[in-house]
Scaffold this motif. Structure first.
Motif, PDB file in Angstrom:
ATOM      1  N   VAL A  68       1.000  -1.295   0.199  1.00 42.45           N
ATOM      2  CA  VAL A  68       0.193  -0.071  -0.025  1.00 42.45           C
ATOM      3  C   VAL A  68       0.679   1.286   0.074  1.00 42.45           C
ATOM      4  O   VAL A  68       0.641   2.181  -0.775  1.00 42.45           O
ATOM      5  CB  VAL A  68      -0.950  -0.172   1.321  1.00 42.45           C
ATOM      6  CG1 VAL A  68      -1.610   1.327   1.242  1.00 42.45           C
ATOM      7  CG2 VAL A  68      -1.881  -1.249   1.095  1.00 42.45           C
ATOM      8  N   SER A  69       1.733   1.256   0.782  1.00 41.83           N
ATOM      9  CA  SER A  69       2.840   2.242   0.820  1.00 41.83           C
ATOM     10  C   SER A  69       3.457   2.833  -0.476  1.00 41.83           C
ATOM     11  O   SER A  69       3.657   3.633  -0.931  1.00 41.83           O
ATOM     12  CB  SER A  69       3.843   2.116   1.911  1.00 41.83           C
ATOM     13  OG  SER A  69       3.142   2.158   3.244  1.00 41.83           O
ATOM     14  N   GLN A  70       3.924   1.633  -1.148  1.00 40.04           N
ATOM     15  CA  GLN A  70       4.503   1.621  -2.496  1.00 40.04           C
ATOM     16  C   GLN A  70       3.498   2.359  -3.473  1.00 40.04           C
ATOM     17  O   GLN A  70       3.956   3.263  -4.353  1.00 40.04           O
ATOM     18  CB  GLN A  70       4.955   0.485  -2.766  1.00 40.04           C
ATOM     19  CG  GLN A  70       5.948   0.394  -4.085  1.00 40.04           C
ATOM     20  CD  GLN A  70       7.322   1.407  -3.944  1.00 40.04           C
ATOM     21  OE1 GLN A  70       7.944   1.026  -3.005  1.00 40.04           O
ATOM     22  NE2 GLN A  70       7.664   2.165  -4.817  1.00 40.04           N
ATOM     23  N   GLY A  71       2.217   2.038  -3.374  1.00 38.57           N
ATOM     24  CA  GLY A  71       1.155   2.488  -4.260  1.00 38.57           C
ATOM     25  C   GLY A  71       0.983   3.935  -3.824  1.00 38.57           C
ATOM     26  O   GLY A  71       0.837   4.567  -4.875  1.00 38.57           O
ATOM     27  N   PRO A 120       5.853  12.866   2.788  1.00 40.28           N
ATOM     28  CA  PRO A 120       6.669  12.745   4.292  1.00 40.28           C
ATOM     29  C   PRO A 120       6.236  11.753   5.068  1.00 40.28           C
ATOM     30  O   PRO A 120       6.762  11.048   6.044  1.00 40.28           O
ATOM     31  CB  PRO A 120       6.564  14.145   4.417  1.00 40.28           C
ATOM     32  CG  PRO A 120       6.294  15.156   3.393  1.00 40.28           C
ATOM     33  CD  PRO A 120       5.488  14.030   2.647  1.00 40.28           C
ATOM     34  N   LEU A 121       4.811  11.660   4.968  1.00 37.56           N
ATOM     35  CA  LEU A 121       4.077  10.781   6.106  1.00 37.56           C
ATOM     36  C   LEU A 121       4.466   9.466   5.832  1.00 37.56           C
ATOM     37  O   LEU A 121       4.784   8.697   6.772  1.00 37.56           O
ATOM     38  CB  LEU A 121       2.575  11.190   6.177  1.00 37.56           C
ATOM     39  CG  LEU A 121       2.062  12.398   6.555  1.00 37.56           C
ATOM     40  CD1 LEU A 121       0.396  12.462   6.597  1.00 37.56           C
ATOM     41  CD2 LEU A 121       2.499  12.501   8.036  1.00 37.56           C
ATOM     42  N   ILE A 122       4.491   9.013   4.527  1.00 37.13           N
ATOM     43  CA  ILE A 122       4.842   7.540   4.030  1.00 37.13           C
ATOM     44  C   ILE A 122       6.309   7.345   4.525  1.00 37.13           C
ATOM     45  O   ILE A 122       6.799   6.244   5.183  1.00 37.13           O
ATOM     46  CB  ILE A 122       4.510   7.529   2.831  1.00 37.13           C
ATOM     47  CG1 ILE A 122       3.174   7.776   2.375  1.00 37.13           C
ATOM     48  CG2 ILE A 122       5.091   6.079   2.097  1.00 37.13           C
ATOM     49  CD1 ILE A 122       2.868   7.454   0.768  1.00 37.13           C
ATOM     50  N   VAL A 123       7.008   8.222   4.218  1.00 37.69           N
ATOM     51  CA  VAL A 123       8.554   8.004   4.584  1.00 37.69           C
ATOM     52  C   VAL A 123       8.804   7.837   6.077  1.00 37.69           C
ATOM     53  O   VAL A 123       9.616   7.270   6.580  1.00 37.69           O
ATOM     54  CB  VAL A 123       9.410   9.134   3.863  1.00 37.69           C
ATOM     55  CG1 VAL A 123      10.840   8.896   4.352  1.00 37.69           C
ATOM     56  CG2 VAL A 123       9.364   9.073   2.508  1.00 37.69           C
ATOM     57  N   LYS A 124       7.906   8.838   6.691  1.00 29.52           N
ATOM     58  CA  LYS A 124       8.176   8.628   8.192  1.00 29.52           C
ATOM     59  C   LYS A 124       7.573   7.495   8.754  1.00 29.52           C
ATOM     60  O   LYS A 124       8.279   6.995   9.837  1.00 29.52           O
ATOM     61  CB  LYS A 124       7.270   9.777   8.822  1.00 29.52           C
ATOM     62  CG  LYS A 124       7.293  10.057  10.545  1.00 29.52           C
ATOM     63  CD  LYS A 124       6.628  11.108  10.764  1.00 29.52           C
ATOM     64  CE  LYS A 124       6.840  11.486  12.342  1.00 29.52           C
ATOM     65  NZ  LYS A 124       6.071  12.656  12.801  1.00 29.52           N
TER      66      LYS A 124
END
Length: 1330
Positions: A359-362, A396-400
């Motif tokens: 999901v994050s990659q998407g 930024p939220l995904i990377v965090k």
């Protein structure tokens, strides 16, 4: 023998003697017949021969059937073998075969179908026109009730399914697939059999290459678009998602054992990705194109998005996103698709659970695609900005949360920063990551170094943003700082000027942020610098304030490097000089050293001897090399920076200076003061001859001397600007003396500007105009000083500096010059960085405050005949409008504080109250202008004021009391005032409508204005105004067309809202979503009633011909389309629900539409057509006729009415409620006898016949013929007029629908010349139409 037989066969075919021809061919050897046919099959008479033989063979006997079957097989074989030959001839032959298929016995047709199956089974290419026959063969058999195959009885449908299964069991190549899908489309397969075709196509897609996918998908869409559009989307989405995953896995599985083939494998992978990307783009184009005409396709996709909200790995893929954004380009689906994607993202980011890796990659892919949607020429649209904001929040939220994705995100950002045409949005996200997650970025420094090393390829603006973005990392990583320093040093000696500018900005950034706690010794600042950069920078620690020596050494080294800028181009020097002043503000302990550097360099270009009139040595500043003129030194920027640093030191730093450095600082300051005093003394009040300008010299841009003179003028203008700024900020003289010097300097500068303006005029040619060559003049006055000078020159104080203020206040040219500088700065705000925008904010607040007070006091009070004063106030008003727009766009979080400062309010008033206070000031200005005795020159300012009020009120909260007060005031003003200016009337009308929409209080307003227009324009066809009490003074004969246009725009927007509400209601009903149906329908019915009543007044008015009539017809057409959509909503409601009912409100709307719109609309159409026919001159008549023909508005309106009535009739049958009782009978528009035209034609024919009678001896015969023809015409006319109206309407609607299906331009048949030709032919051949 064969020739004789051929002649005989040809003769029988021409005589159509089928019986004798059948006997002839049956008694002849089959091979001979086929040979004769083969010789002539490709000739022009081939189709005729084939048609004759097939017509003769009746299939009554076995021999006849066998011969016919052999002919079919032989023709198919020849057409198949020559597929690349004459397509037209092949199409004619196949067409003949298709015509005679129905007379074939079933077993013969089955044998031909088996022939096709054998071709496919043997791997033969299924291409060419011969494939078109297959659909006809299978359809012919499927219509049989009983088919015997291999001794088994079955129905025709069962046989069709058996053939389909046999086709699907065979192996298909890409060409066979694209050939069979159109065949299946012509067979009208049921849904069950279509599912089998889809399964087969899914298997085929896995085996074909990417280039073959788009045509297969295209034909699949044509096959399934009516029955299974959602299934198509599922196939397409699953295919591309699986292929993307497959390519990623293949790339990840590449091992180290193929290092020797690494380049070749990379090329192959890139080729695959390229082919897949092209295939995706083409398929998305096909899907989007069909979605425009197939609402079911988009509805199914929206269902897919909604059902996938909590399964983001299914939705958030690159292909899905690209498809979603492409479908969002269709206006009516844009908001739904984007809102669905946004809700999915918000739900995922706000969830408590950690998202999965997939999901994050998407989400990462989605975010980057959203960023790409915001770049390019359309990046300033609202949707694009929303997409960028969403992506910059999500990434930024995904990377965090998923820090292992950091490398992937940073790598993509780095690549896009270097390759994107507009990389600013990617740099901003990198800056956010550097602030939020610096440690994550430091773990991947090797990725960040790539854009750092190639920053030379970036634009100056992008590179500046990038250097600011990575600043937090520079303070934490020595290696990154060293890499940046080395890169900047290389760029400083690059061949590209822009690269050198980037390097200078980078070094200046270091100086701004590497604070020095003590001043550097001036002796060090003036010596040569040869220490190693690496040894200095490695030991510097910017975090520790106690390690001041290393910071001093670093800044010492940077100043040494930047001294080399003195030998660079003037573009690089300008950035260097202006940047040094910023350095002195952020690193104040360097200001003395900076002043000394600038002072030493400036002396090289100044000659301060008393006997020199112009102290600036222009020969050193401007150099001529051959035919090239080069500006080597921007003296304006140099002196401006020197003076600004000196002023800053005196204001902020002099009191804090140490005793050790005080002596050196005083020496430097004294030298600077001496330089500026000499320059001011020599240049104030000097003439052009004193400056070395020849008034008769060459100032053209085509010669070296002209370039030299232009550069000299620009340099001196810049020098004067720097002296103006220094004199204004200097405290050495009294205010009055300083203002007098400023005026003297400005007058001298204006002499140069006027000379340039005069010389820029080119001589007038014979019969031509005076042309100008554009010479761009740049002002060197800073915004800080410009704001302060405006405050002084426009001050109304009678106590402080009243004399100095009066000196500047009386100089209108200086004020206009200052205002032009402000306008230039405002136009460049968009390209500034965030820190630059924050720096100019205080000065913008000062400017807005001063100009607002100036306009409030003087606008409308001054003499309107004073052009200079009117121009100054108008320019001030435009600046206020631009500044308020900038505040609202770039400083939203500070708007309340800014407004308090502008209004001098310190209380805790709400934002709405502050905006209302601003609005009241502009209301007073507008009233002053409207009550001015000579207001005509000021009406343009009134328009600007109305636009400002519109922007301010739009920032208020809807339905707040302040908006209601403003709306009441504007409404009353429109009632009481005759503005007498179309532009002002239009602005006031738009403001009134927008305010009424905000408070939702335009129930009686729209109808009132429409009624006033009806009274002004007069009744339709009468052209006499109606005597009624005037309610709106703004509606006059001159402004009625403008008000009508604004009213129609408002009604058009209202129709758009109604259409949106109806679509949402329909979506809720289809999906089963609960909603407040009563509340929504009340709103829709209220708006529809208002709209119908307003349009009722408009269509009865004598609207002026032209744009107004076109706009009216468009709005009425849209109204009927929306009402048709309303009727279709209830039709769908009856289809979905068992006990649906029509609301009373809908019945009322239908009855009102018929009584108030449909009945008067036909007289309006007749009025428009009649007015066109009665045009005065032939030129006007041809222009208006051409315009009517090109617009095609009337046929569209008639079609919309008929479609609306059609849906009402359908709804009447379903609901058992008579909705047509007040609709009346529509006029048949595509068939109408015009008596005047018919009479004219008959008169011409009578004149011709009379001439023939004079030349003929048989007068009685001629008169009898004439009487007979006239009687015929009378019969035709009476029979056509006595037709039943319902019969005419039914036939016309049927013909229109048939024509619309075959010809998209069929609506043109009622316009102009075609109808005229039709009526003329009626007069000549009346019997044909009985």
């Amino acid at each position: 023998m064969s020739d004789k037989l051929g002649k005989r066969v040809k003769d029988l075919i021409e005589r159509e003697n089928w019986r004798e021809l059948e006997d002839l061919v049956l008694n002849t050897e089959d091979e001979w017949v086929l040979e004769i046919l083969a010789r002539r099959i490709h000739g022009p008479e081939g189709p005729q021969w084939l048609r004759g033989l097939l017509s003769a063979l009746s299939c009554d006997t076995r021999e006849s059937t066998n011969l016919r079957q052999k002919i079919y097989e032989n023709v198919l074989k020849q057409v198949r073998n020559e597929a690349s030959g004459n397509e037209r001839a092949a199409g004619e032959l196949i067409g003949v075969l298709m015509i005679h298929v129905d007379s074939f016995p079933t077993n013969a047709v089955v044998a031909l179908i088996d022939l096709y199956v054998d071709y496919i089974e043997n791997g033969a290419p299924l291409q060419g026109r011969w494939v078109d026959l297959l659909a006809k063969l299978i359809t012919c058999v499927s219509q049989k009730e009983d088919v015997i195959i291999g001794g088994k009885h079955m129905t025709g449908d069962d046989y069709r399914y058996q053939v389909l299964k046999s086709f699907c069991d065979l192996s298909w190549c890409a060409e066979t697939t694209t050939s069979l899908l159109p065949v299946f489309k012509d067979m009208n397969l049921p849904k069950e059999e279509l599912h089998d075709v889809i399964f087969k196509v899914e298997r085929v897609l896995k085996e074909v290459d990417y280039q073959s996918v788009p045509p297969i998908i295209y034909h699949l869409i044509l096959l399934m678009r009516r029955d299974l559009p959602g299934r198509i989307l599922q196939v397409v989405i699953d295919y591309f998602n699986s292929q993307e995953n497959k390519l990623k896995q293949d790339r990840n599985n590449v091992g180290d054992e193929i290092n020797s083939l690494e380049f070749d494998s990379e090329v192959i992978e890139n080729s695959k990705y390229s082919d897949l990307t092209e295939a995706k783009g083409t398929v998305i184009l096909h899907v989007t194109h069909h979605a425009q005409y197939n609402a079911a396709l988009v509805r199914d996709y929206l269902k897919f998005i909604r059902s996938s909200t909590w399964l983001a790995e299914k939705l958030i893929t690159p292909f899905n996103l690209a498809l979603s954004l492409s479908l969002a380009s269709i206006e009516k689906y844009k908001d739904q698709i984007l809102e669905a994607l946004k809700s999915c993202l918000l739900k995922l980011s706000s969830g408590k659970r950690k998202p999965t890796v997939s999901v994050s990659q998407g989400l990462v892919h989605l975010s980057f695609n959203l960023l790409e949607s915001g770049s390019g020429p359309k990046g300033e649209t609202y949707v694009s900005q929303r997409a960028i904001e969403l992506a910059s929040t999500v990434l930024p939220l995904i990377v965090k949360k998923q820090q292992h994705l950091g490398r992937s995100v940073i790598s993509q950002l780095s690549n896009l920063i270097l390759t994107a045409s507009s990389p600013v949005q990617y740099i901003e996200i990198l800056g956010k990551l550097a602030k939020m997650l610096p440690l994550v970025l430091l773990d991947h420094l090797n990725v960040i170094r790539e854009p750092l090393e190639f920053s030379e390829s970036l634009s100056l603006r992008a590179a500046t943003h990038f250097l600011s973005a990575i600043l937090p990392l520079l303070k934490m990583s020595m290696s990154l700082k060293d890499a940046l320093m080395i890169t900047l040093r290389k760029m400083l000696f690059s061949k590209k000027v822009e690269s050198r500018q980037i390097a200078v900005r980078g070094f200046l950034q270091f100086l701004r942020h590497f604070r020095v706690m003590g001043a550097l010794p001036s002796s060090q600042a003036s010596m040569s610098f040869s220490s190693s950069m690496s040894t200095v920078s490695v030991n510097a620690d910017v975090h520790s304030v106690f390690n001041n020596s290393t910071n001093e050494a670093l800044c010492f080294e940077l100043l040494g490097i930047l001294r080399r800028c003195f030998s660079q181009q003037h573009e690089v020097k300008s950035i260097f000089y202006l940047g040094l002043y910023d350095v002195s503000q952020n690193n104040p302990n360097l200001v003395v050293n900076i002043m000394e550097l600038l002072l030493q360099h400036s002396k090289c270009f100044l000659d301060l001897r008393p006997d020199i009139f112009n102290p600036v040595i222009l020969k050193k500043v401007i150099v001529i090399l051959g035919e090239t003129t080069i500006l080597t030194e921007p003296m304006g920027d140099l002196l401006s920076s020197l003076g600004a640093c000196k002023t800053y030191y005196e204001e902020h730093h002099a009191s804090e200076a140490n005793e050790e450095d005080d002596e050196n600082a005083i020496t430097v300051l004294n030298e600077i003061c001496a330089v500026f005093d000499v320059l001011t003394e020599k240049l104030s009040g000097c003439g052009l001859e004193d400056l070395g300008f020849d008034t008769n010299g060459d100032f053209s841009t085509t010669s070296p001397s002209g370039h030299k003179n232009i550069f000299s003028a620009k340099v001196m203008i810049g020098v004067f600007d720097s002296l103006l700024e220094y004199t204004f900020t200097s405290k050495a003289q009294t205010p009055e003396e300083r203002m007098q010097v400023i005026v003297s300097l400005f007058k001298s500068q204006r002499k140069i500007v006027e000379l340039l303006k005069e010389k820029s005029k080119k001589p007038k040619k014979k019969g031509g105009r005076v042309s100008r060559q554009t010479i761009a003049l740049k002002s060197h006055l800073s915004l800080r000083v410009t704001a302060d000078m405006l405050a002084v020159s426009l001050s109304d104080s009678d106590t402080d500096a009243s004399d100095s203020g009066f000196i500047l206040k009386g100089n209108h040219e200086l004020q206009l010059y200052l205002l032009s500088i402000v306008e230039d700065v405002l136009s460049s705000v968009k390209g500034m960085t965030r820190s630059e925008k924050e720096k100019i904010l205080p000065h913008l607040r000062t400017i807005a405050k001063v100009l607002l007070r100036e306009c409030t006091d003087n606008l409308g009070s001054a003499d309107s005949s004073d052009e200079r004063e009117v121009t100054r106030l108008r320019q001030s008003l435009h600046i206020i409008a631009n500044v308020l727009t900038i505040f609202n766009k770039f400083y939203k979080h500070k708007v309340e504080t800014i407004l308090k400062d502008l209004m001098n309010k310190n209380d805790n008033k709400s934002l709405n109250a502050l905006l209302f206070q601003i609005t009241k000031r502009f209301q007073k200005m507008l009233l002053k202008i409207l009550h001015h005795k000579e207001r005509t020159p000021l009406l343009k300012d009134a328009i600007t004021i109305v636009h400002i009020v519109t922007a301010v009120t739009q920032a208020m909260e809807p339905q707040c009391s302040e908006v209601k007060d403003v709306q009441d005031w504007v409404h009353q003003l429109c009632k009481d005032q005759d503005f007498g200016h179309c532009g002002l009337t239009e602005a006031m009308m738009n403001l009134l409508m927008k305010l009424s929409n905000q408070i939702k209080g335009n129930h009686n307003l729209t109808r009132g204005i429409a009624k006033e227009l009806y009274h002004r324009l007069g009744k339709l066809g009468v052209n006499v105004s109606i005597d009624e009490p005037v309610k709106y003074m703004m509606v006059t004969g001159d402004t009625s067309s403008v008000i009508l246009s604004c009213l129609l725009v408002h009604l058009d927007d209202t129709l758009g809202l109604i259409e949106l509400a109806l679509n949402k209601m329909k979506a809720c009903v289809v999906s089963g979503t609960q909603y407040n149906a009563e509340k929504v329908e009340n709103c829709i019915s209220l708006k529809c009633n208002i709209l119908i009543q307003a349009l009722h007044e408009v269509v009865q008015s004598a609207i002026p011909l032209g744009v107004s009539t076109d706009h009216t017809l468009k709005v009425v057409t849209k109204m009927y389309n929306v009402l048709a959509l309303y009727a279709k909503f209830y039709i769908d409601l009856y289809r979905i629900k068992n006990y649906a009912q029509i609301s009373d409100k809908f019945e009322t709307i239908v009855h009102k539409s018929g009584e108030l719109i449909t009945k008067p609309i036909y007289p309006l159409i007749t009025y428009i057509e009649g007015t066109h026919r009665e045009a005065g001159s032939k030129i006007q008549r041809s222009i208006t006729a051409r315009a009517m023909k090109e617009t095609k508005l009337i046929p569209s309106l008639i079609f919309a009415i008929e479609q609306y009535e059609k849906h009402l009739i359908t709804l009447t049958h379903k609901s058992k409620v008579n909705l047509m009782q007040k609709m009346g009978v529509s006029t048949c528009r595509d068939f109408k006898i015009m008596p005047a035209t018919l009479k004219e034609v008959l008169q011409k024919e009578n004149e011709e016949e009379q001439e023939n009678v004079l030349n003929s001896t048989d007068e009685e015969a001629g008169s009898d013929d004439q009487e007979e023809e006239e009687a015929t015409h009378r019969k035709v006319e009476s029979s056509l007029f006595n037709r039943n109206k319902r019969e005419i309407k039914r036939k016309s609607c049927t013909e229109m629908n048939e024509d619309d299906e075959n010809d998209p331009n069929s609506q043109n048949r009622t316009s102009g010349p075609p109808s005229k030709h039709r009526k003329i032919s009626l007069g000549k051949k009346g019997k044909k139409y009985k």
